[in-house]
Design an enzyme around this catalytic site. Structure first.
Site, mmCIF file in Angstrom:
data_model
loop_
_atom_site.group_PDB
_atom_site.id
_atom_site.type_symbol
_atom_site.label_atom_id
_atom_site.label_comp_id
_atom_site.label_asym_id
_atom_site.label_seq_id
_atom_site.Cartn_x
_atom_site.Cartn_y
_atom_site.Cartn_z
ATOM 1 C CG LEU A 152 10.194 0.742 3.789
ATOM 2 C CD1 LEU A 152 9.696 0.342 5.181
ATOM 3 C CD2 LEU A 152 9.710 -0.257 2.748
ATOM 4 C CG ASP A 153 6.861 4.892 -1.224
ATOM 5 O OD1 ASP A 153 7.983 5.186 -1.651
ATOM 6 O OD2 ASP A 153 6.009 4.282 -1.905
ATOM 7 C CE LYS A 154 4.812 12.318 5.521
ATOM 8 N NZ LYS A 154 4.377 13.692 5.177
ATOM 9 N NE ARG A 252 2.230 4.347 -3.575
ATOM 10 C CZ ARG A 252 2.589 5.602 -3.326
ATOM 11 N NH1 ARG A 252 3.811 5.860 -2.852
ATOM 12 N NH2 ARG A 252 1.743 6.581 -3.534
#
Length: 330
Positions: A152-154, A252
């Site tokens: 998962l992205d930060k 995104r």
């Protein structure tokens, strides 16, 4: 951390010289070069490393050493001798608290908070999920990427599964490739989305910025399904996005591609002015649900976690503020 952190030695054995992978090339990779097929089957390793192993005669196809130019037809038996990366820097175990939703001897499901980087990289050698795993589950040090099979992205919160044994790791990677892992996200986007739909748009590295992704005809297939959860009269929509594939930054990029960038999006927002309408410091994206087949019991399991406080407060403010007004639920 929970009581069950045991590991069965039959699941994997530490091997300082690496480990052996026995694979069968799926028919869907027929016609591809050997390194291309293996890159898809072993996503935890770069294509450059796989090519080096081919040149070093560490990869055999049907009992004969492969070459960098050979193509596969599908159905071949492949033996890969995985060698440690000589340039890798040993990662440091760190006692970073983890929110464990589930764990047994094979796997662990974590509710990742906003701000936690999953894997060490340039500028992020410490304070990552991998550092935490090395502390709480030391045996994952012998697994590729310490058992991390997806990311998962930060600044994306929510559920993430980690393998605790090589058997579980291999099984989970195969499930991800077979698209049997269920991943659902909540995303707050700009624009009034009339109805659910599907985005089927291939993604590739942005040729102008390698840290970004873009829709590109030569990219890898990427499919996102979405449905409307709630609408806000001021022009915001809360969506549930279901991943059919799991490319980097997929939701995104796909939402921006269809003209509905995420609230708080700093990288892929199509308009800086629209981005500033809602003062939210990160992309409003949360991995709410995760489902998979247990590597040993073969039982389908599913987990769900609540929105983090900042995302929940944002939605509450939008519903309560008379300037916005509550949106009808669907």
């Amino acid at each position: 951390m929970g009581k069950d952190t045991e590991n069965s030695s039959s699941d994997y054995k530490g091997n300082p010289e690496g480990d052996i992978r026995q694979l069968v090339i799926p028919d869907e990779h027929g016609g591809q070069r050997l390194d291309q097929a293996l890159s898809a089957m072993l996503p935890e390793f770069s294509r450059n490393r796989i090519q080096n192993w081919i040149r070093a005669r560490k990869i055999a196809v049907d009992d004969a050493f492969g070459t960098t130019k050979m193509k596969v037809s599908g159905g071949e038996s492949v033996r890969v001798e995985v060698e440690p990366d000589p340039n890798a820097t040993p990662d440091t175990p760190e006692a970073i608290p983890l929110d464990i939703v589930f764990q047994d001897s094979m796997l662990m499901v974590i509710n990742k908070p906003v701000g936690l980087v999953v894997h060490p990289g340039s500028g992020n050698r410490h304070g990552t999920l991998l550092n935490a795993l090395l502390h709480w589950v030391p045996q994952v040090a012998e697994l590729p990427r310490a058992g991390i099979v997806h990311r998962l992205d930060k600044d994306t919160s929510g559920l993430l599964v980690v393998a605790k044994t090589l058997k579980a790791h291999t099984d989970l990677v195969r499930q991800l490739q077979a698209r049997t892992v269920k991943r659902e996200y909540l995303a707050l986007v700009y624009g009034e989305v009339d109805r659910g739909g599907k985005v089927d748009a291939p993604l590739a590295r942005d040729p102008h910025n390698r840290t970004k992704r873009c829709v590109h005809s030569m990219g890898k297939q990427a499919v996102t399904h979405y449905e409307v959860v709630e609408r806000f009269p001021a022009g915001l929509s809360l969506l549930r996005c279901k991943l059919e594939t799991g490319r980097t930054h997929q939701i995104r990029v796909h939402m921006q591609h269809i003209g509905h960038p995420l609230v708080g999006e700093q990288v892929y927002s199509s308009s800086r002015r629209s981005h500033m309408k809602i003062p939210f410091p990160r992309q409003a994206l949360h991995a709410e649900r995760l489902g998979l087949i247990h590597p040993v019991t073969q039982e389908y399991m599913q987990w769900e976690c609540d929105l983090p406080a900042d995302f929940r407060s944002l939605l509450d403010a939008l519903r309560d503020n008379t300037a916005w007004g509550p949106g009808p639920k669907h």
